[in-house]
Design a protein around this motif. Structure first.
Motif, PDB file in Angstrom:
ATOM      1  N   LEU A   1       3.307  11.880  -9.465  1.00 44.84           N
ATOM      2  CA  LEU A   1       1.888  11.768  -9.134  1.00 44.84           C
ATOM      3  C   LEU A   1       1.644  12.137  -7.672  1.00 44.84           C
ATOM      4  O   LEU A   1       2.514  11.906  -6.822  1.00 44.84           O
ATOM      5  CB  LEU A   1       1.393  10.331  -9.380  1.00 44.84           C
ATOM      6  N   PRO A   2       0.482  12.692  -7.370  1.00 43.83           N
ATOM      7  CA  PRO A   2       0.167  12.968  -5.959  1.00 43.83           C
ATOM      8  C   PRO A   2      -0.096  11.680  -5.195  1.00 43.83           C
ATOM      9  O   PRO A   2      -0.635  10.720  -5.747  1.00 43.83           O
ATOM     10  CB  PRO A   2      -1.098  13.832  -6.042  1.00 43.83           C
ATOM     11  N   ASN A   3       0.304  11.666  -3.917  1.00 41.36           N
ATOM     12  CA  ASN A   3      -0.004  10.524  -3.057  1.00 41.36           C
ATOM     13  C   ASN A   3      -1.389  10.752  -2.457  1.00 41.36           C
ATOM     14  O   ASN A   3      -1.583  11.681  -1.674  1.00 41.36           O
ATOM     15  CB  ASN A   3       1.047  10.412  -1.945  1.00 41.36           C
ATOM     16  N   PRO A   4      -2.360   9.957  -2.827  1.00 42.53           N
ATOM     17  CA  PRO A   4      -3.735  10.201  -2.346  1.00 42.53           C
ATOM     18  C   PRO A   4      -3.882  10.043  -0.829  1.00 42.53           C
ATOM     19  O   PRO A   4      -4.861  10.512  -0.261  1.00 42.53           O
ATOM     20  CB  PRO A   4      -4.571   9.161  -3.110  1.00 42.53           C
ATOM     21  N   ASN A   5      -2.923   9.394  -0.189  1.00 44.47           N
ATOM     22  CA  ASN A   5      -3.011   9.225   1.271  1.00 44.47           C
ATOM     23  C   ASN A   5      -2.486  10.438   2.038  1.00 44.47           C
ATOM     24  O   ASN A   5      -2.762  10.588   3.223  1.00 44.47           O
ATOM     25  CB  ASN A   5      -2.236   7.981   1.705  1.00 44.47           C
ATOM     26  N   ASN A   6      -1.694  11.294   1.368  1.00 43.78           N
ATOM     27  CA  ASN A   6      -1.163  12.503   2.015  1.00 43.78           C
ATOM     28  C   ASN A   6      -0.627  13.400   0.905  1.00 43.78           C
ATOM     29  O   ASN A   6       0.357  13.068   0.246  1.00 43.78           O
ATOM     30  CB  ASN A   6      -0.062  12.159   3.014  1.00 43.78           C
TER      31      ASN A   6
ATOM     32  N   ALA B   1       0.872  -1.186   0.000  1.00 40.49           N
ATOM     33  CA  ALA B   1       0.000   0.000   0.000  1.00 40.49           C
ATOM     34  C   ALA B   1       0.900   1.224   0.000  1.00 40.49           C
ATOM     35  O   ALA B   1       2.067   1.165   0.382  1.00 40.49           O
ATOM     36  CB  ALA B   1      -0.921   0.012   1.223  1.00 40.49           C
ATOM     37  N   LEU B   2       0.343   2.345  -0.447  1.00 41.58           N
ATOM     38  CA  LEU B   2       1.119   3.583  -0.433  1.00 41.58           C
ATOM     39  C   LEU B   2       1.198   4.128   0.994  1.00 41.58           C
ATOM     40  O   LEU B   2       0.163   4.282   1.656  1.00 41.58           O
ATOM     41  CB  LEU B   2       0.474   4.635  -1.346  1.00 41.58           C
ATOM     42  N   PRO B   3       2.386   4.406   1.492  1.00 37.89           N
ATOM     43  CA  PRO B   3       2.488   4.962   2.848  1.00 37.89           C
ATOM     44  C   PRO B   3       1.984   6.409   2.863  1.00 37.89           C
ATOM     45  O   PRO B   3       2.036   7.118   1.852  1.00 37.89           O
ATOM     46  CB  PRO B   3       3.994   4.905   3.142  1.00 37.89           C
ATOM     47  N   SER B   4       1.521   6.855   4.024  1.00 38.21           N
ATOM     48  CA  SER B   4       1.010   8.223   4.159  1.00 38.21           C
ATOM     49  C   SER B   4       2.070   9.183   4.674  1.00 38.21           C
ATOM     50  O   SER B   4       1.809  10.379   4.801  1.00 38.21           O
ATOM     51  CB  SER B   4      -0.191   8.245   5.118  1.00 38.21           C
ATOM     52  N   ASP B   5       3.279   8.662   4.977  1.00 34.73           N
ATOM     53  CA  ASP B   5       4.328   9.510   5.535  1.00 34.73           C
ATOM     54  C   ASP B   5       5.626   9.442   4.746  1.00 34.73           C
ATOM     55  O   ASP B   5       6.687   9.790   5.252  1.00 34.73           O
ATOM     56  CB  ASP B   5       4.599   9.122   6.987  1.00 34.73           C
ATOM     57  N   LYS B   6       5.546   8.991   3.484  1.00 30.78           N
ATOM     58  CA  LYS B   6       6.748   8.847   2.675  1.00 30.78           C
ATOM     59  C   LYS B   6       6.429   9.174   1.218  1.00 30.78           C
ATOM     60  O   LYS B   6       5.303   8.995   0.741  1.00 30.78           O
ATOM     61  CB  LYS B   6       7.284   7.405   2.727  1.00 30.78           C
TER      62      LYS B   6
END
Length: 487
Positions: free
Chosen positions: A455-460, A407-412
């Protein structure tokens, strides 16, 4: 694979040490990013160049480590202890007054008269002598005195204070009052004015007559109704015995205020309405000023200020003297040995230091003189240029394989190296961004040879997902180089 990464990373760090860092990617470093490398080794019986992709990835890892090491200007505040010395003052049994010629950096306004903002620091050397038995200097009673006026007392009352000297029961006394002044204040009908425990609440305001009726609550809780008019002065006070009263005057009651202060009133509240008007909203409003005094201390002749320093109060001239007191059970003899000093307790960090005379054997045989010394901390803002490190030492902690990215991390930030054939992270991209977006990126790779996609990270939204991929390992390497070079 790990061995390759270790060797190549070391080589690449050395190679990149002299490479410029692009401003476009300066915010991405090894501390806030993960690099995702491919692990697939054979597709349709054809071996892929995983080793070459690993080399590109490890080069990128070395680059990100260096990205976290920057040179910046850092500002801090440093305090340095400093001593200021006077000239050597001989002991000739004289009365000596400290002056700015002998000590230019005395730090206070010293003079031979305590007027204005000046103070007098005096040493009577006829009362200072060398004690051969103790090998020390002895200071006798009233050998050192510091004289102030109302403007210069060392008492830490408040930014605005008042000192009153008087005589109480035959003993010279000073009262210390904190002092608060307000002018052109506003309050409307129904609102309250609270000062020092008194509360005034306007009940009615007659604009034409410039008068108002107020509900007055005393600090004790007693409530009375009072009429107040423009241009009049109203004193509310609490005596030293706790008695409360209210008085009205046609003009500023300077004599009455002085009487209350000299009697040691605990609290004095002076209120004076200056105008009445109707506001924009139709509310009736009073403009007023006030002064408030509260007794915060009292000293009398002989009272201790600090240690063996006591007060001598002169109400007739409005002067206050702190002197070193020696004598009696509570005020023992005062000796100053070598390496020690006599501190003056005024907050100036000022002290008297004897300079001892010694014979050829190094024994102390007398005193050659005295110096005033002021010890302070000089605070300065200091700026330095130095490295700032935001880097991860262990490359394995931020270079991972595609099977580890679930999964895409929200802090990296996430950097995916390699195309969809070799790097399994593309399946995650399709789940996150949708099939249409991913297919569009694939077509771009096939058309142009490689892509550097941000690309933007949708989680952060603070973090990005960056794709560095080509049709071959050579073109993937070009994508990595372009990313590191920036535009």
């Amino acid at each position: 694979m790990k061995n390759v990464l270790v060797v190549v990373t070391v080589i690449m760090i050395l190679g990149l040490a002299i490479a410029p860092i692009s401003a476009e990617v300066a915010w991405i470093n090894s501390a806030n990013t993960v690099i995702v490398l491919p692990t697939t080794k054979i597709v349709n019986g054809t071996p892929l160049h995983i080793g070459e992709d690993a080399i590109s990835g490890s080069r990128l890892g070395a680059f990100l480590v260096l990205q976290g090491i920057t040179i910046g200007k850092y500002t801090s505040v440093a305090s340095v202890p400093v001593e200021y010395h006077s000239v050597l003052i001989p002991d000739e049994n004289q009365v000596y007054l400290l002056n700015e010629e002998d000590m230019p950096d005395v730090g206070i306004n010293v003079s031979d008269q305590p007027v204005g903002d000046a103070v007098v620091v005096q040493v009577n050397f006829s009362r200072v002598g060398f004690n051969l038995t103790r090998g020390s200097v002895e200071f006798l009673d009233r050998s050192v005195e510091v004289t102030f006026n109302e403007n210069t007392t060392p008492l830490n009352v408040s930014e605005d204070y008042k000192i009153v000297s008087t005589t109480v029961d035959g003993k010279d006394t000073m009262f210390l009052y904190s002092h608060e002044v307000a002018d052109s204040k506003l309050t409307s009908l129904g609102d309250s004015i609270t000062v020092g425990g008194w509360k005034l609440k306007p009940l009615d305001i007659n604009i034409n007559a410039s008068k108002m009726l107020v509900e007055l609550t005393y600090p004790s809780g007693i409530i009375k109704t009072k009429a107040m008019a423009r241009g009049r002065y109203y004193i509310m006070y609490m005596t030293a015995n706790g008695e409360e009263d209210f008085e009205e005057y046609d003009s500023y009651p300077v004599s009455r205020l002085s009487e209350l202060f000299e009697a040691g009133a605990d609290k004095v509240f002076l209120f004076f309405p200056t105008d009445f008007f109707i506001g924009v909203s139709g509310s009736k409003t009073v403009i007023y000023g006030h002064e408030y005094y509260e007794k915060v201390g009292r000293y009398q002749d002989g009272d201790i200020y600090s240690g063996q320093w006591v007060w001598d109060i002169d109400p007739e001239h409005g002067l206050y003297t702190l002197y070193l007191h020696v004598g009696g059970e509570n005020f023992p003899r005062v000796f100053v040995a070598p390496g020690r000093s006599l501190s003056i307790p005024t907050g100036w960090n000022l002290s008297i230091v004897p300079s001892f005379a010694r014979n050829d054997q190094g024994d102390i045989v007398g005193v050659s003189g005295y110096r005033f010394v002021r010890r302070v901390s000089v605070t300065r803002q200091v700026s330095i240029t130095a490295p700032k490190v935001q880097a991860t030492e262990d490359v394995y902690s931020f270079i991972i394989n595609d099977t580890q990215l679930t999964a895409l991390p929200s802090d990296k930030n996430v950097i995916i190296v390699g195309g969809w054939v070799s790097n399994g992270a593309w399946a995650l991209l399709e789940r996150v961004y949708g099939k249409d977006v991913v297919e569009s990126i694939k077509r771009e790779i096939l058309r142009n040879g490689y892509v550097v996609k941000n690309l933007p990270n949708p989680n952060n939204s603070r973090y990005r997902v960056i794709i560095l991929a080509g049709r071959t390992h050579v073109e993937t390497g070009k994508a990595v180089e372009e990313f590191m070079a920036g535009p």
